[in-house]
Design a protein around this motif. Sequence first.
Motif, PDB file in Angstrom:
ATOM      1  N   SER A  45       0.836  -1.204   0.000  1.00 54.55           N
ATOM      2  CA  SER A  45       0.000   0.000   0.000  1.00 54.55           C
ATOM      3  C   SER A  45       0.866   1.248   0.000  1.00 54.55           C
ATOM      4  CB  SER A  45      -0.917   0.017   1.223  1.00 54.55           C
ATOM      5  OG  SER A  45      -0.220   0.425   2.368  1.00 54.55           O
ATOM      6  N   GLN A  46       0.229   2.360  -0.248  1.00 56.50           N
ATOM      7  CA  GLN A  46       0.929   3.630  -0.271  1.00 56.50           C
ATOM      8  C   GLN A  46       1.561   3.917   1.085  1.00 56.50           C
ATOM      9  OE1 GLN A  46      -1.689   2.559  -1.771  1.00 56.50           O
ATOM     10  NE2 GLN A  46      -2.910   4.217  -2.529  1.00 56.50           N
ATOM     11  N   TRP A 120      -8.901   7.677   3.665  1.00 54.82           N
ATOM     12  CA  TRP A 120      -8.248   6.586   2.939  1.00 54.82           C
ATOM     13  C   TRP A 120      -8.691   6.594   1.470  1.00 54.82           C
ATOM     14  CZ3 TRP A 120     -11.307   2.448   1.078  1.00 54.82           C
ATOM     15  CH2 TRP A 120     -10.592   1.447   0.412  1.00 54.82           C
ATOM     16  N   ALA A 121      -9.998   6.713   1.255  1.00 52.20           N
ATOM     17  CA  ALA A 121     -10.513   6.676  -0.119  1.00 52.20           C
ATOM     18  C   ALA A 121      -9.972   7.834  -0.948  1.00 52.20           C
ATOM     19  CB  ALA A 121     -12.039   6.691  -0.105  1.00 52.20           C
ATOM     20  N   ASP A 124      -5.365   7.820  -0.150  1.00 55.44           N
ATOM     21  CA  ASP A 124      -4.646   6.603  -0.556  1.00 55.44           C
ATOM     22  C   ASP A 124      -5.128   6.024  -1.883  1.00 55.44           C
ATOM     23  OD1 ASP A 124      -2.768   6.300   1.445  1.00 55.44           O
ATOM     24  OD2 ASP A 124      -3.396   4.271   1.970  1.00 55.44           O
ATOM     25  N   GLU A 125      -6.412   6.060  -2.093  1.00 53.80           N
ATOM     26  CA  GLU A 125      -6.966   5.385  -3.261  1.00 53.80           C
ATOM     27  C   GLU A 125      -7.099   6.280  -4.494  1.00 53.80           C
ATOM     28  OE1 GLU A 125      -8.076   1.797  -3.263  1.00 53.80           O
ATOM     29  OE2 GLU A 125      -6.525   2.082  -1.742  1.00 53.80           O
ATOM     30  N   LEU A 137      -3.422   1.550  -8.641  1.00 55.27           N
ATOM     31  CA  LEU A 137      -4.233   0.680  -7.788  1.00 55.27           C
ATOM     32  C   LEU A 137      -4.367  -0.729  -8.338  1.00 55.27           C
ATOM     33  CD1 LEU A 137      -7.117   3.106  -6.784  1.00 55.27           C
ATOM     34  CD2 LEU A 137      -5.064   2.529  -5.507  1.00 55.27           C
ATOM     35  N   GLN A 140      -1.792  -3.276  -7.208  1.00 56.08           N
ATOM     36  CA  GLN A 140      -1.655  -3.536  -5.776  1.00 56.08           C
ATOM     37  C   GLN A 140      -2.618  -4.640  -5.362  1.00 56.08           C
ATOM     38  OE1 GLN A 140      -1.863   0.022  -3.389  1.00 56.08           O
ATOM     39  NE2 GLN A 140      -1.012   1.250  -5.042  1.00 56.08           N
ATOM     40  N   HIS A 145      -4.803  -2.726  -0.058  1.00 53.76           N
ATOM     41  CA  HIS A 145      -5.896  -1.766   0.105  1.00 53.76           C
ATOM     42  C   HIS A 145      -6.537  -1.909   1.491  1.00 53.76           C
ATOM     43  CE1 HIS A 145      -5.627  -0.673  -4.120  1.00 53.76           C
ATOM     44  NE2 HIS A 145      -5.561  -1.964  -4.386  1.00 53.76           N
TER      45      HIS A 145
END
Length: 170
Positions: A45-46, A120-121, A124-125, A137, A140, A145
């Motif tokens: 993940s990031q 997060w959405a 990160d996403e 994405l 990954q 996630h």
Amino acid sequence: MWHRYRPKLWKGIVSGLAGGLAATYVMSQFQAVSKKWSKPEHQGSQSHPPSEEKPATIRAVESITNATRGPELAPAQKKTAGQAVHYAFGAANGILYGALSEFKPKARVGRGTAFGAGLWAVADEIAVPALGLSKPLRVQPASAHLYGLASHLVYGVTTDAVTRGVRALL
């Protein structure tokens, strides 16, 4: 009509700042502990890249340095600057949470879980991959996630708890 609770922006900012900084620390500790327990396929993940991949915060520092034509930083300086970026982002989001929840108490729904999931959405996403600070994405694994979501839920719950506690003292 007199209300016992009167919203004050400065109280939301101060309590949110404390909440965001504390939550960033707790989230970092959660990530450090989970890194010891995780299997390699969970490290993508990031927020929690595999050891050979640069964290998004370091990539952000490099992007800022390149954009400003600043001097090349040594690895230790990049790590320190990356931590500063992480804490600044966490503090800014804590301030947002504190200020928003001061005037819109529904922002506290789920004791910070909705805020953490939303962060997060969006971050990160969407934002981090769009800015090229992480892998796309689609490459990954799902576990990455879920790990990112769990980290941000920890952040959200901690932000809420500290913000509420500090706000009660003001």
